[in-house]
Scaffold this active site. Structure first.
Site, PDB file in Angstrom:
ATOM      1  N   ARG A 183     -31.087   7.747  51.933  1.00  0.00           N
ATOM      2  CA  ARG A 183     -31.160   6.616  51.697  1.00  0.00           C
ATOM      3  C   ARG A 183     -29.761   5.931  51.743  1.00  0.00           C
ATOM      4  NH1 ARG A 183     -33.452   4.171  45.871  1.00  0.00           N
ATOM      5  NH2 ARG A 183     -31.191   5.228  45.104  1.00  0.00           N
ATOM      6  N   GLU A 211     -38.974  -6.152  40.993  1.00  0.00           N
ATOM      7  CA  GLU A 211     -38.508  -5.078  40.006  1.00  0.00           C
ATOM      8  C   GLU A 211     -37.562  -5.622  38.819  1.00  0.00           C
ATOM      9  OE1 GLU A 211     -35.658  -2.985  42.374  1.00  0.00           O
ATOM     10  OE2 GLU A 211     -34.925  -4.806  43.491  1.00  0.00           O
ATOM     11  N   LYS A 232     -28.885  -0.538  49.539  1.00  0.00           N
ATOM     12  CA  LYS A 232     -28.335  -0.268  48.274  1.00  0.00           C
ATOM     13  C   LYS A 232     -26.556  -0.598  48.251  1.00  0.00           C
ATOM     14  CE  LYS A 232     -28.511   2.769  44.052  1.00  0.00           C
ATOM     15  NZ  LYS A 232     -29.151   1.784  43.083  1.00  0.00           N
TER      16      LYS A 232
END
Ligand code: PXG
Length: 291
Positions: free
Chosen positions: A53, A185, A152
């Site tokens: 990721r 989220e 991220k």
């Protein structure tokens, strides 16, 4: 046995000495990517998934890490070993690096790689029984066509603004909606509900960080006799769910028992949640890279 920090080839054991330049574009612009990873009994949980990721986030922002994934893992393992910690939190950051002022990414010749290995402070155990009280925040999750939530990135202002609302409201966590009013989220965790034995979580394209804990839960759910769906959720669905919980590397799986003043399910951790958490905790010691 304590904090250990790797910065571009050196390991520091004194926090005060582990510093980066003020000209680092990570500091100046939030230009970089990161990962938060857990070590359980010497096992770096889902290590490869976190590294993958990180490299995917970096690719999307045109950040060449200039290091193979295997080397990154090996440095991470060394830094954890050096810390002597068997249970730890790893914060892995790759920033654009040091460069003159200005947004031009070509000003930075070498990315800054930082690996912090530290102790982790967790929710107290009773929280996993009593659960969290959450609110929906006025701050909407940023639109994925402006800044994709799957990256991220070191720029967390969107989530921080939501977290400030949560703290000021005296709640435990906040649910962020997207611009169409669908649930995305929490501020640093993904969200799930259970309704009629179906486990439901929002899909990636609604604007979420695709969590590694989220994927682990999706993988183990069928073993627990659950049907799994990724589908749009409105706050109505949260209020009226049988069970609701959040997932993230720091929180693991944690129940939500109240949302915007509405009690959820029985108002404490539910049976499906408990089954998933137990299975998850078994996996944390086995799936990953041993230090
Ligand atoms: N959504 C967001 C916005 C996150 O930041 C998650 C979901 C859960 O993803 P994982 O892969 O952890 O299941 C996150 C995770 C930190 C820290 O240092 C942040 C996260 C995880 C661990 C530490 O602030 N965010």
């Amino acid at each position: 046995m304590a904090t250990c920090v790797y910065i571009n080839g050196k390991i520091y054991t004194e926090r005060e000495q582990a510093t980066v330049s003020v000209f680092d574009h990570g500091f100046l612009y939030g230009d970089g990517v990161f990962e938060g990873i857990r070590v359980y009994e010497g096992n770096i949980f889902k290590c490869q998934e976190h590294i993958d990721r990180l490299y995917e986030s970096a690719k999307t922002i045109y950040l060449d890490i200039q290091m193979e994934r295997e080397e990154m893992i090996s440095i991470m393992v060394d830094t954890v070993r050096k810390s002597g910690l068997r249970n730890a939190y790893i914060r892995l950051i790759v920033s654009r690096g040091v460069g003159d002022l200005g947004l031009d990414y070509r000003l930075c010749k070498k990315p800054t790689v930082v690996i912090i290995v530290d102790k982790i402070t967790l929710y107290p155990p009773e929280r996993y029984e009593k659960g969290l009280k959450v609110i929906t925040t006025a701050t909407r999750r940023n639109k994925p066509d402006s800044l994709n939530c799957q990256i991220k990135s070191c720029n967390y202002l969107n989530n921080i603004l939501a977290k400030i609302e949560v703290i000021r409201a005296g709640a435990d966590e906040g649910i962020m909606l997207n611009n169409s009013g669908y649930v995305t989220e929490a501020t640093a965790d993904n969200i799930f509900i259970i309704k009629n034995n179906i486990l439901i979580t929002p899909p990636s394209y609604f604007g979420i960080l695709v969590g590694i804990t989220r994927q682990t839960v999706l993988d183990i759910a069928p073993e627990q006799g659950l049907k799994v769906e990724t589908a749009g959720l409105l706050v109505h669905d949260i209020y009226n769910s049988d069970e609701c919980f959040l997932t993230g590397s720091a929180a693991e799986l944690i129940p939500v028992v109240e949302c915007d003043g509405r009690s959820i399910g029985k108002g404490c951790a539910g049976p499906v949640f408990k089954g998933l958490l137990q299975r998850f905790r078994e996996l944390t010691k086995t799936v990953g890279v041993q230090v």
